[in-house]
Design a protein around this motif. Structure first.
Motif, short mmCIF file in Angstrom:
data_model
loop_
_atom_site.label_atom_id
_atom_site.label_comp_id
_atom_site.label_asym_id
_atom_site.label_seq_id
_atom_site.Cartn_x
_atom_site.Cartn_y
_atom_site.Cartn_z
N GLN A 116 12.78 -0.20 -56.80
CA GLN A 116 13.19 1.06 -56.19
C GLN A 116 14.43 1.62 -56.88
O GLN A 116 14.53 2.82 -57.11
N GLU A 117 15.37 0.75 -57.23
CA GLU A 117 16.56 1.21 -57.93
C GLU A 117 16.21 1.77 -59.30
O GLU A 117 16.72 2.82 -59.70
N THR A 118 15.31 1.10 -59.99
CA THR A 118 14.87 1.60 -61.30
C THR A 118 14.18 2.95 -61.15
O THR A 118 14.39 3.86 -61.97
N ASN A 119 13.37 3.10 -60.11
CA ASN A 119 12.68 4.36 -59.85
C ASN A 119 13.69 5.48 -59.62
O ASN A 119 13.51 6.60 -60.12
N VAL A 120 14.76 5.20 -58.89
CA VAL A 120 15.79 6.21 -58.64
C VAL A 120 16.45 6.63 -59.95
O VAL A 120 16.67 7.82 -60.21
N HIS A 121 16.75 5.66 -60.81
CA HIS A 121 17.37 5.99 -62.10
C HIS A 121 16.43 6.86 -62.94
O HIS A 121 16.88 7.83 -63.57
N ASN A 122 15.15 6.52 -62.94
CA ASN A 122 14.18 7.32 -63.70
C ASN A 122 14.08 8.74 -63.15
O ASN A 122 14.03 9.72 -63.91
N LEU A 123 14.03 8.86 -61.81
CA LEU A 123 13.96 10.19 -61.20
C LEU A 123 15.23 10.99 -61.48
O LEU A 123 15.16 12.20 -61.69
N ASN A 124 16.38 10.33 -61.47
CA ASN A 124 17.63 11.03 -61.80
C ASN A 124 17.58 11.58 -63.22
O ASN A 124 17.99 12.71 -63.47
N ASP A 125 17.09 10.76 -64.14
CA ASP A 125 16.97 11.22 -65.53
C ASP A 125 16.02 12.41 -65.64
O ASP A 125 16.31 13.39 -66.34
N GLN A 126 14.89 12.34 -64.93
CA GLN A 126 13.93 13.45 -64.96
C GLN A 126 14.52 14.69 -64.31
O GLN A 126 14.26 15.81 -64.75
N PHE A 127 15.30 14.51 -63.25
CA PHE A 127 15.93 15.65 -62.58
C PHE A 127 16.92 16.35 -63.51
O PHE A 127 17.00 17.58 -63.54
N MET A 128 17.66 15.56 -64.28
CA MET A 128 18.66 16.15 -65.18
C MET A 128 18.03 17.00 -66.27
O MET A 128 18.66 17.94 -66.75
N ILE A 129 16.80 16.68 -66.65
CA ILE A 129 16.14 17.50 -67.67
C ILE A 129 15.20 18.52 -67.06
O ILE A 129 14.47 19.21 -67.77
N GLY A 130 15.22 18.61 -65.72
CA GLY A 130 14.44 19.64 -65.04
C GLY A 130 13.00 19.30 -64.76
O GLY A 130 12.20 20.19 -64.47
N LYS A 131 12.62 18.03 -64.81
CA LYS A 131 11.22 17.65 -64.59
C LYS A 131 10.96 17.04 -63.22
O LYS A 131 9.84 16.66 -62.93
N ALA A 132 11.98 16.92 -62.37
CA ALA A 132 11.80 16.34 -61.04
C ALA A 132 12.45 17.24 -60.01
O ALA A 132 13.42 17.95 -60.28
N ASP A 133 11.90 17.19 -58.81
CA ASP A 133 12.41 17.99 -57.70
C ASP A 133 13.57 17.24 -57.03
O ASP A 133 13.56 16.01 -56.92
N VAL A 134 14.56 17.99 -56.57
CA VAL A 134 15.72 17.39 -55.93
C VAL A 134 15.32 16.63 -54.67
O VAL A 134 15.90 15.59 -54.34
#
Length: 102
Positions: free
Chosen positions: A48-66
């Protein structure tokens, strides 16, 4: 990781037929079973922690929803909090056993 397991999946009714038919587990088997369960749970928290880090990275480049990022972060935080509380209770139980035996 704390998985979303329905309560009916771990109820005594679901364990009844197979558990009653088999012989009781030896202490070594029970310890190994508990250890594997604990390892799987901790691996899930790490996932779950790894998933959060991946989603944070995707959010920073605009590919994930807040919303997805916040939900994943909340789930990971709750899992980690639960894990630390379980650890605290286990340490307290160990200390109590040590007080009793002395």
């Amino acid at each position: 990781m704390i998985q979303n397991i329905p309560v009916s999946a771990i109820s005594p009714a679901s364990m009844g037929a197979s558990a009653a038919a088999s012989k009781p587990a030896t202490p070594a088997e029970a310890t190994e079973s508990f250890a594997s369960f604990l390892k799987n749970a901790l691996d899930g928290v790490a996932a779950q922690e790894t998933n959060v880090h991946n989603l944070n990275d995707q959010f920073m480049i605009g590919k994930a929803d807040v919303n997805d990022v916040m939900i994943a972060a909340s789930k990971a935080e709750l899992s980690l909090e639960l894990t630390s509380q379980i650890r605290n209770k286990a340490v307290e139980a160990y200390q109590e056993i040590m007080r009793i035996t002395m």
